[in-house]
Every structure is written in structure tokens, then in C-alpha cells.
Design an enzyme around this catalytic site. Structure first.
Site, mmCIF file in Angstrom:
data_model
loop_
_atom_site.group_PDB
_atom_site.id
_atom_site.type_symbol
_atom_site.label_atom_id
_atom_site.label_comp_id
_atom_site.label_asym_id
_atom_site.label_seq_id
_atom_site.Cartn_x
_atom_site.Cartn_y
_atom_site.Cartn_z
ATOM 1 N N ARG A 200 4.683 -13.825 3.386
ATOM 2 C CA ARG A 200 4.640 -12.673 2.471
ATOM 3 C C ARG A 200 3.775 -12.998 1.250
ATOM 4 O O ARG A 200 3.054 -12.142 0.750
ATOM 5 C CB ARG A 200 6.068 -12.296 2.048
ATOM 6 N N ASN B 8 6.676 -8.349 -6.966
ATOM 7 C CA ASN B 8 6.878 -9.800 -6.839
ATOM 8 C C ASN B 8 8.062 -10.325 -7.637
ATOM 9 O O ASN B 8 8.755 -11.245 -7.189
ATOM 10 C CB ASN B 8 5.611 -10.544 -7.308
ATOM 11 N N HIS C 196 0.671 -10.844 -0.137
ATOM 12 C CA HIS C 196 0.578 -10.376 -1.529
ATOM 13 C C HIS C 196 -0.598 -11.009 -2.259
ATOM 14 O O HIS C 196 -1.115 -10.435 -3.221
ATOM 15 C CB HIS C 196 1.889 -10.641 -2.269
ATOM 16 N N HIS D 35 7.928 -8.227 9.635
ATOM 17 C CA HIS D 35 9.350 -7.998 9.337
ATOM 18 C C HIS D 35 10.242 -8.278 10.536
ATOM 19 O O HIS D 35 11.388 -7.839 10.562
ATOM 20 C CB HIS D 35 9.554 -6.570 8.821
HETATM 21 C C1 HEM Z 1 3.382 -2.594 5.114
HETATM 22 C C2 HEM Z 1 3.767 -2.797 3.896
HETATM 23 C C3 HEM Z 1 4.886 -3.720 3.510
HETATM 24 C C4 HEM Z 1 5.918 -3.417 2.688
HETATM 25 C C5 HEM Z 1 6.154 -2.095 2.000
HETATM 26 C C6 HEM Z 1 6.768 -4.583 2.619
HETATM 27 C C7 HEM Z 1 7.905 -4.683 1.862
HETATM 28 C C8 HEM Z 1 8.771 -5.763 1.857
HETATM 29 C C9 HEM Z 1 9.990 -5.842 1.088
HETATM 30 C C10 HEM Z 1 10.491 -4.791 0.123
HETATM 31 C C11 HEM Z 1 10.580 -7.027 1.394
HETATM 32 C C12 HEM Z 1 11.906 -7.568 0.849
HETATM 33 C C13 HEM Z 1 11.676 -8.307 -0.435
HETATM 34 C C14 HEM Z 1 12.969 -8.621 -1.144
HETATM 35 O O1 HEM Z 1 14.043 -8.468 -0.594
HETATM 36 O O2 HEM Z 1 12.900 -9.021 -2.320
HETATM 37 C C15 HEM Z 1 9.745 -7.695 2.342
HETATM 38 C C16 HEM Z 1 10.028 -8.935 2.886
HETATM 39 C C17 HEM Z 1 9.214 -9.585 3.762
HETATM 40 N N1 HEM Z 1 7.976 -9.171 4.188
HETATM 41 FE FE1 HEM Z 1 7.121 -7.365 3.832
HETATM 42 N N2 HEM Z 1 6.235 -5.568 3.402
HETATM 43 C C18 HEM Z 1 5.085 -5.097 3.957
HETATM 44 C C19 HEM Z 1 4.217 -5.806 4.757
HETATM 45 C C20 HEM Z 1 4.402 -7.121 5.132
HETATM 46 C C21 HEM Z 1 3.405 -7.933 5.801
HETATM 47 C C22 HEM Z 1 1.976 -7.474 6.093
HETATM 48 C C23 HEM Z 1 3.980 -9.135 6.054
HETATM 49 C C24 HEM Z 1 3.407 -10.344 6.740
HETATM 50 C C25 HEM Z 1 2.485 -10.275 7.680
HETATM 51 C C26 HEM Z 1 5.325 -9.090 5.539
HETATM 52 C C27 HEM Z 1 6.244 -10.103 5.645
HETATM 53 C C28 HEM Z 1 7.476 -10.126 5.027
HETATM 54 C C29 HEM Z 1 8.442 -11.202 5.176
HETATM 55 C C30 HEM Z 1 8.319 -12.445 6.054
HETATM 56 C C31 HEM Z 1 9.535 -10.866 4.365
HETATM 57 C C32 HEM Z 1 10.790 -11.707 4.143
HETATM 58 C C33 HEM Z 1 10.517 -12.659 3.024
HETATM 59 C C34 HEM Z 1 11.660 -13.614 2.729
HETATM 60 O O3 HEM Z 1 12.550 -13.826 3.570
HETATM 61 O O4 HEM Z 1 11.638 -14.176 1.639
HETATM 62 N N3 HEM Z 1 5.548 -7.854 4.974
HETATM 63 N N4 HEM Z 1 8.643 -6.916 2.607
#
Ligand code: HEM
Ligand SMILES: *[C@@H]1O[C@H](CO)[C@@H](O)[C@H](O)[C@H]1NC(C)=O
Ligand SMILES: *[C@@H]1O[C@H](CO)[C@@H](O)[C@H](O)[C@H]1NC(C)=O
Ligand SMILES: *[C@@H]1O[C@H](CO)[C@@H](O)[C@H](O)[C@H]1NC(C)=O
Length: 296
Positions: free
Chosen positions: A26, A58, A30, A157
Site C-alpha cells: 500500500r 495516510n 501511495h 485487497h
Molecule cells: C482503488 C483505490 C483504493 C482505495 C480507495 C483503497 C483504500 C484502502 C483503505 C481505506 C484501506 C484501509 C486502511 C486503514 O484501515 O487504515 C486499504 C488497505 C489496503 N490497501 Fe488499498 N485502496 C485502493 C487501492 C489499493 C491498491 C492499488 C493496493 C495495492 C496494489 C492496495 C493495497 C492495500 C493493502 C495491502 C491494504 C492493507 C494494508 C494493511 O494491512 O496495513 N489498495 N486500502
């Protein structure tokens, strides 16, 4: 905000290391969406330039900075001035996917780290409450494809954690209606309501993919097929009225074929990793510490 660069990778333990690795993919996303893949996300505030870490998408949400800093410290010990912070994020992203059962790929290297960051652009990162049109526009603006890249990369996700605050609106008061999001499966809604009560702790963590929380597989897409996407931005790839001729057919394809998902995911990750890299040494550097430019 400061990261503790004194954490050592060896102190994290296997579970902590995996959690931080998942978070690193992530961070790569970002990073790349703001000024390109240039490590700008990792800079602390300096000289009045506010850190991207403090931008809303972030702050309190992006995790794993200490692992990046620890990896950087180990690399500088072994081989000073060679591996940039932007490259560390790209490598960590690949490792997190491969170690979790997903595809592997050759990570292109040679990105330099920026001298600048942009908190303002970081405020504009794709968000969990963005409508499908906005998500598509943000992916186009990042020079990515607004259908295949958007859907494939959202497949990130399939692992990792997410805070309750990003789903409570869908559970209790969707778009100010005082009703749940009608596209949310009732059984999954009941499950999430237990975990995320209306006035509970908004920072409690949940699995993004409750079926196989730590595996990189196609279950993110099979979840969307049965209305079990966690975020609004997840489910609308399948359920938004505008998805029918755009993103929904791709969700269907990936739900039906893990090979198709893996192959597109690799292509899209390499594409994302190639967003505006700095290669001109007058425009960037290999930072000694990821949170600081070398002249600082
Ligand atoms: C399409 C738009 C996207 C949105 C709106 C989005 C939004 C989010 C949000 C809100 C979270 C949770 C953060 C939290 O709980 O504080 C999250 C977690 C995560 N996102 Fe996304 N995301 C997007 C795209 C992506 C992409 C492109 C990737 C990687 C290729 C990704 C990988 C992840 C991962 C691995 C987590 C978990 C992180 C952790 O466990 O710390 N996301 N995302
Ligand atoms: C970041 O989040 C913390 C905790 O929610 C808050 O106290 C702080 O003001 C936020 N920082 C910025 C720059 O918004
Ligand atoms: C689009 O990209 C430019 C340059 O990369 C950036 O400055 C701008 O904030 C982006 N706009 C949106 C709406 O994301
Ligand atoms: C539901 O959301 C609307 C619009 O965001 C808000 O005005 C209203 O106060 C919320 N209702 C409750 C009970 O929180």
C-alpha cells in the site's frame, strides 16, 4: 509524525514482519500516485514542506514505515548509497505478494528518491468513499488504465487489514440515508456489525478478505460477486450502475480465473511501478535515510 527508525527487522517477529510487508504494498501505491514512485511518501516534514504521511489518506492509516526504515538501515550497512527508498517499496511490494501465494515478477530498479513531497497531492489519493467515476478519473490521472488496472490493482485487497471507520457508514447510514448500503450482503453485514458496532472503536481492524485474509488469491473478486466487498470503493467495481460496461466484466473475469487475475496484476504492478520515476541524478538521489533528504 515520526517513525521509529530504531526498530530492527529482527525484533518484529514473523507475524509482525508479514503484517508490515502487506502494508508495504500500500505504501508503494501511495508513493507512486503522488509525484510518481520517488519515495516522496516516506519523507518527514522539513523546511516547511509538510509530510505526505500527515495527509488524510495516510495519517493513522498507512502502516509499515518502520520496516522500510529498518530495511534501509540494513542496506546502508551492507552496501551504502545503492538502493533507493522508492526501490525498497517496489521490492517489498513484490515480496509481500509472492510470500502470500501470489505471482512473482522481476522488479525494475533504478528509481531515485525525490527532494520534495506533496501533501496536497496526497490528499487526492483514491479514497474508500470515492464514486466509481472519481476512482476511474484518479487512475487515468496517474497514467493508468481506468478499467483493467483499476480492477486488477484493487485486487491488492485480497490481503491486509482495514479499520472499522471505513465501513460504519455502509453498515448504519449509507449516504446519509440512515439505512445500510443496499449492495452489502445481509450475512456479511451482520458479521461486520458485530465487529464494528455503531459507536464502537473506529480504529479496530478487520480483514479485507475474510475468506483467506493472508493469502494472495482471487477471493477478493469472488467476494465482490456475492456482495461481500468491504469498502464502498471495492463493491462499486461490481455493483455501481456505471460498472456494467466498464469494471464489472473484469471483476467477473478475475473471479472466474486466478490465472487471469495474476497475469493482469503483474502487468498493472509493473505499470504502476513505472509512474514517473526519477532517473536524472540532478533531480533525485539515493537517500541515506528514507525520512530525510541527504542535505537535511
Ligand atoms: C482503488 C483505490 C483504493 C482505495 C480507495 C483503497 C483504500 C484502502 C483503505 C481505506 C484501506 C484501509 C486502511 C486503514 O484501515 O487504515 C486499504 C488497505 C489496503 N490497501 Fe488499498 N485502496 C485502493 C487501492 C489499493 C491498491 C492499488 C493496493 C495495492 C496494489 C492496495 C493495497 C492495500 C493493502 C495491502 C491494504 C492493507 C494494508 C494493511 O494491512 O496495513 N489498495 N486500502
Ligand atoms: C493525524 O491523526 C492524529 C490522530 O487521529 C491527529 O491527532 C492529528 O491531528 C492528525 N494530523 C494531521 C496533520 O491531521
Ligand atoms: C493529477 O495529477 C497531477 C500530476 O501528477 C496532480 O498534481 C494532481 O493533483 C492530480 N489530480 C487529481 C485530481 O488527482
Ligand atoms: C447520517 O448521515 C447524515 C449525512 O452524512 C448525517 O447528517 C446524519 O446525522 C447521520 N445520522 C446519524 C444518526 O448519524
Amino acid at each position: 509524525m515520526s517513525s521509529s527508525s530504531s526498530t530492527r527487522v529482527s525484533q518484529l517477529g514473523a507475524a509482525g514482519l508479514l503484517a508490515a510487508l502487506l502494508a508495504a504494498i500500500r505504501l508503494h501505491f501511495h508513493d507512486c500516485f503522488v509525484q510518481g514512485c520517488d519515495g516522496s511518501l516516506l519523507l518527514d516534514t522539513f523546511d516547511g514542506m509538510e509530510s505526505e504521511k500527515d495527509a488524510r489518506p495516510n495519517n493513522g492509516s498507512a502502516r509499515g514505515f518502520e520496516v522500510v526504515d529498518a530495511a534501509k538501515a540494513a542496506l546502508e550497512d551492507a552496501c551504502p548509497g545503492v538502493v533507493s527508498c522508492a526501490d525498497i517499496l517496489a521490492i517489498a511490494a513484490e515480496i509481500s505478494v509472492e510470500l502470500s501465494g501470489g505471482p512473482g515478477w522481476n522488479v525494475l530498479l533504478g528509481r531515485l528518491d525525490s527532494f520534495t513531497s506533496s501533501k496536497a497531492d496526497a490528499e487526492n489519493l483514491p479514497g474508500p468513499f470515492d464514486g466509481l467515476d472519481v476512482l476511474r478519473a484518479k487512475f487515468r490521472n496517474a497514467t493508468l488504465d481506468d478499467t483493467t488496472d483499476l480492477v486488477a490493482l484493487s485486487g491488492g485487497h485480497t490481503f491486509g487489514r482495514v479499520q472499522c471507520q471505513f465501513v460504519t457508514g455502509r453498515l448504519y447510514n449509507f449516504s446519509g440515508t440512515n439505512q445500510p448500503d443496499p449492495t452489502l450482503d445481509a450475512t456479511y453485514r451482520a458479521f461486520l456489525s458485530q465487529r464494528c458496532p455503531r459507536n464502537g472503536d473506529g480504529t479496530s481492524l478487520n480483514d479485507l478478505d475474510p475468506t483467506t485474509p493472508d493469502n494472495f488469491d482471487k477471493n477478493y473478486f469472488t467476494n465482490l460477486e456475492v456482495n461481500r466487498g468491504f469498502l464502498q470503493s471495492d463493491q462499486e467495481l461490481k455493483s455501481d450502475p456505471g460498472a456494467a460496461g466498464t469494471t464489472a466484466p473484469i471483476v467477473d473475469r478475475f473471479a472466474g480465473s486466478q490465472e487471469a487475475f495474476f497475469s493482469s496484476f503483474v502487468t498493472s504492478m509493473i505499470k504502476m511501478g513505472n509512474i514517473r520515476p526519477i532517473t536524472d541524478p540532478s533531480q533525485g538521489e539515493v537517500r541515506n535515510r528514507c525520512a530525510f533528504v541527504n542535505s537535511n
